[in-house]
Each structure stands twice: as structure tokens, then as C-alpha cells.
Scaffold this motif. Structure first.
Motif, mmCIF file in Angstrom:
data_model
loop_
_atom_site.group_PDB
_atom_site.id
_atom_site.type_symbol
_atom_site.label_atom_id
_atom_site.label_comp_id
_atom_site.label_asym_id
_atom_site.label_seq_id
_atom_site.Cartn_x
_atom_site.Cartn_y
_atom_site.Cartn_z
ATOM 1 N N PRO A 1 0.722 -1.278 0.017
ATOM 2 C CA PRO A 1 -0.123 0.036 0.005
ATOM 3 C C PRO A 1 0.855 1.246 -0.196
ATOM 4 O O PRO A 1 1.716 1.491 0.840
ATOM 5 C CB PRO A 1 -0.939 -0.059 1.314
ATOM 6 C CG PRO A 1 0.075 -1.040 2.399
ATOM 7 C CD PRO A 1 0.863 -1.840 1.384
ATOM 8 N N PRO A 2 0.591 2.237 -0.834
ATOM 9 C CA PRO A 2 1.383 3.419 -0.977
ATOM 10 C C PRO A 2 0.861 4.391 0.204
ATOM 11 O O PRO A 2 -0.155 4.223 0.688
ATOM 12 C CB PRO A 2 1.236 4.028 -2.227
ATOM 13 C CG PRO A 2 -0.334 3.322 -2.628
ATOM 14 C CD PRO A 2 -0.060 2.206 -2.083
ATOM 15 N N LEU A 3 1.873 5.326 0.380
ATOM 16 C CA LEU A 3 1.297 6.370 1.492
ATOM 17 C C LEU A 3 0.274 7.192 1.018
ATOM 18 O O LEU A 3 -0.380 7.788 1.966
ATOM 19 C CB LEU A 3 2.700 7.108 1.757
ATOM 20 C CG LEU A 3 3.432 6.542 2.824
ATOM 21 C CD1 LEU A 3 4.494 7.556 3.199
ATOM 22 C CD2 LEU A 3 2.740 6.421 4.330
ATOM 23 N N LEU B 1 5.716 3.588 -10.007
ATOM 24 C CA LEU B 1 6.691 3.498 -8.881
ATOM 25 C C LEU B 1 7.157 2.113 -8.759
ATOM 26 O O LEU B 1 8.110 1.501 -8.514
ATOM 27 C CB LEU B 1 6.144 4.016 -7.861
ATOM 28 C CG LEU B 1 6.846 3.886 -6.345
ATOM 29 C CD1 LEU B 1 8.285 4.675 -6.448
ATOM 30 C CD2 LEU B 1 6.020 4.407 -5.324
ATOM 31 N N ARG B 2 5.924 1.231 -8.777
ATOM 32 C CA ARG B 2 6.220 -0.208 -8.339
ATOM 33 C C ARG B 2 6.972 -0.971 -9.581
ATOM 34 O O ARG B 2 7.727 -1.705 -9.497
ATOM 35 C CB ARG B 2 4.655 -1.115 -8.489
ATOM 36 C CG ARG B 2 3.913 -0.489 -7.439
ATOM 37 C CD ARG B 2 2.329 -1.254 -7.307
ATOM 38 N NE ARG B 2 1.449 -0.459 -6.722
ATOM 39 C CZ ARG B 2 1.211 -0.698 -5.397
ATOM 40 N NH1 ARG B 2 1.944 -1.809 -4.821
ATOM 41 N NH2 ARG B 2 0.163 0.007 -4.704
ATOM 42 N N LEU C 1 12.210 -3.137 -11.613
ATOM 43 C CA LEU C 1 13.500 -2.867 -12.389
ATOM 44 C C LEU C 1 14.609 -2.741 -11.421
ATOM 45 O O LEU C 1 15.728 -3.435 -11.837
ATOM 46 C CB LEU C 1 13.342 -1.830 -13.106
ATOM 47 C CG LEU C 1 12.298 -1.938 -14.225
ATOM 48 C CD1 LEU C 1 12.131 -0.720 -15.368
ATOM 49 C CD2 LEU C 1 12.868 -2.887 -15.205
ATOM 50 N N LYS C 2 14.709 -2.133 -10.257
ATOM 51 C CA LYS C 2 15.658 -1.905 -9.453
ATOM 52 C C LYS C 2 16.103 -3.309 -8.770
ATOM 53 O O LYS C 2 17.280 -3.602 -8.920
ATOM 54 C CB LYS C 2 15.443 -0.764 -8.561
ATOM 55 C CG LYS C 2 15.576 0.323 -9.009
ATOM 56 C CD LYS C 2 15.146 1.410 -7.615
ATOM 57 C CE LYS C 2 15.508 2.938 -8.271
ATOM 58 N NZ LYS C 2 15.174 3.780 -7.095
ATOM 59 N N ARG D 1 10.129 5.530 1.686
ATOM 60 C CA ARG D 1 9.682 6.706 1.428
ATOM 61 C C ARG D 1 8.316 6.737 0.919
ATOM 62 O O ARG D 1 7.544 7.543 1.016
ATOM 63 C CB ARG D 1 10.820 7.517 0.456
ATOM 64 C CG ARG D 1 10.299 8.869 0.059
ATOM 65 C CD ARG D 1 11.302 9.553 -1.219
ATOM 66 N NE ARG D 1 12.521 9.545 -0.527
ATOM 67 C CZ ARG D 1 13.694 9.350 -1.162
ATOM 68 N NH1 ARG D 1 13.334 8.818 -2.499
ATOM 69 N NH2 ARG D 1 14.778 9.345 -0.788
ATOM 70 N N TYR D 2 7.891 5.844 0.116
ATOM 71 C CA TYR D 2 6.794 5.976 -0.729
ATOM 72 C C TYR D 2 5.529 4.860 -0.299
ATOM 73 O O TYR D 2 4.419 4.859 -0.588
ATOM 74 C CB TYR D 2 6.869 5.741 -2.331
ATOM 75 C CG TYR D 2 7.766 6.722 -2.759
ATOM 76 C CD1 TYR D 2 7.255 7.910 -3.170
ATOM 77 C CD2 TYR D 2 9.000 6.412 -3.216
ATOM 78 C CE1 TYR D 2 8.014 9.140 -3.719
ATOM 79 C CE2 TYR D 2 9.464 7.594 -3.787
ATOM 80 C CZ TYR D 2 9.078 8.569 -4.015
ATOM 81 O OH TYR D 2 9.992 9.644 -4.612
#
Length: 149
Positions: free
Chosen positions: A5-7, A68-69, A74-75, A104-105
Motif C-alpha cells: 500500500p502506498p502512502l 513506482l512499483r 526494475l531496480k 519513502r513511498y
């Protein structure tokens, strides 16, 4: 990664009546009181007041959470490929970037985020303690194997 879940997700947390939940509208109240409570409940659903500690996560558009996901995936793939190509420093850097983005996110109170962060810390600890095999050791093992035939 897809279920973290994102912030910036607006979710009702906790149980019971809080400042963000609608007041019940009694059926036996006069029409003007029901109308007033309905308008008040609608206004409460439109406006939220709260403290923002990390504005970059809150200002992220809901459509951008998909990217973002995918960026995190990819990272992690880059970290995996760099580990396979014996570039341990690059792997450590990529894992540190993933951990920073995760903190952070994404919602740190979520159990899924905590599980992902724990697994990421374990992976970072494994990468820190392992040394890639040196080419001299590999050549010596090959020479030993060839001499044993």
C-alpha cells in the motif's frame, strides 16, 4: 510489490467513529436536520486535514504508483543481474535504493511493507557478507579438476 500500500492511499484506519467518518442521520429527525447532517457528512468527505511528514509520497499521483512499483521491480532486477555478473557493489547500491524507495513511498505501518522491508534487510545482509569468488580460485579449481581426470 504489487500489493504494497502506498502512502498516498486514502484509507480509513481503525474502528469506531472518528473525525473522518460520517455521522449517522436519524430517520425520525426533521427534514432540515437530516439535510444539514447530509451536507456536513459530504463536506467531511471532501476535506481532510492532517500532518504530512513526507510530502513527496503524498503528492505522488495515484496513476504514478504503477510506475513506482515497476521502477522498484526494475531496480530489483538490476540488483539480481549485477549479482549474477559479480558486481557486488552495484548490487548493494541497487538494494539500498530499493530500501530507500520502500521507506519513502510505501506505508510503513502495513504488514506487507514490513515483511518486504525485513526480506530486503536480510538480502542486504547476505550480500554484505558474501564475497564473490576470485578468478584465481576458479582457475585453480579448474586446474585441479582437469588434473584429476
Amino acid at each position: 510489490m504489487d500489493d504494497l500500500p502506498p502512502l498516498n492511499a486514502v484509507a480509513m484506519r481503525g474502528t469506531g467513529l472518528n473525525a473522518w467518518q460520517a455521522d449517522p442521520v436519524p430517520a425520525d429527525a426533521p427534514w432540515w436536520e437530516r439535510a444539514l447532517l447530509t451536507v456536513r457528512n459530504e463536506a467531511r468527505s471532501l476535506v481532510r486535514v492532517g500532518r504530512i511528514e513526507r510530502p513527496e509520497a503524498i503528492l505522488l499521483a495515484p496513476d504514478q504508483t504503477y510506475f513506482l512499483r515497476e521502477n522498484l521491480k526494475l531496480k530489483l532486477l538490476n540488483a539480481r543481474l549485477s549479482l549474477l555478473s559479480r558486481q557486488v557493489d552495484v548490487t548493494r547500491t541497487e538494494l539500498a535504493n530499493v530500501a530507500a524507495s520502500l521507506n519513502r513511498y510505501f506505508d510503513p505501518a502495513s504488514r506487507r511493507t514490513q515483511t518486504a522491508a525485513t526480506q530486503l534487510q536480510q538480502l542486504q545482509a547476505l550480500v554484505k557478507t558474501t564475497e564473490p569468488p576470485r578468478i584465481d580460485d576458479t582457475l585453480a579449481a579448474l586446474a585441479t579438476a582437469a588434473a584429476g581426470r
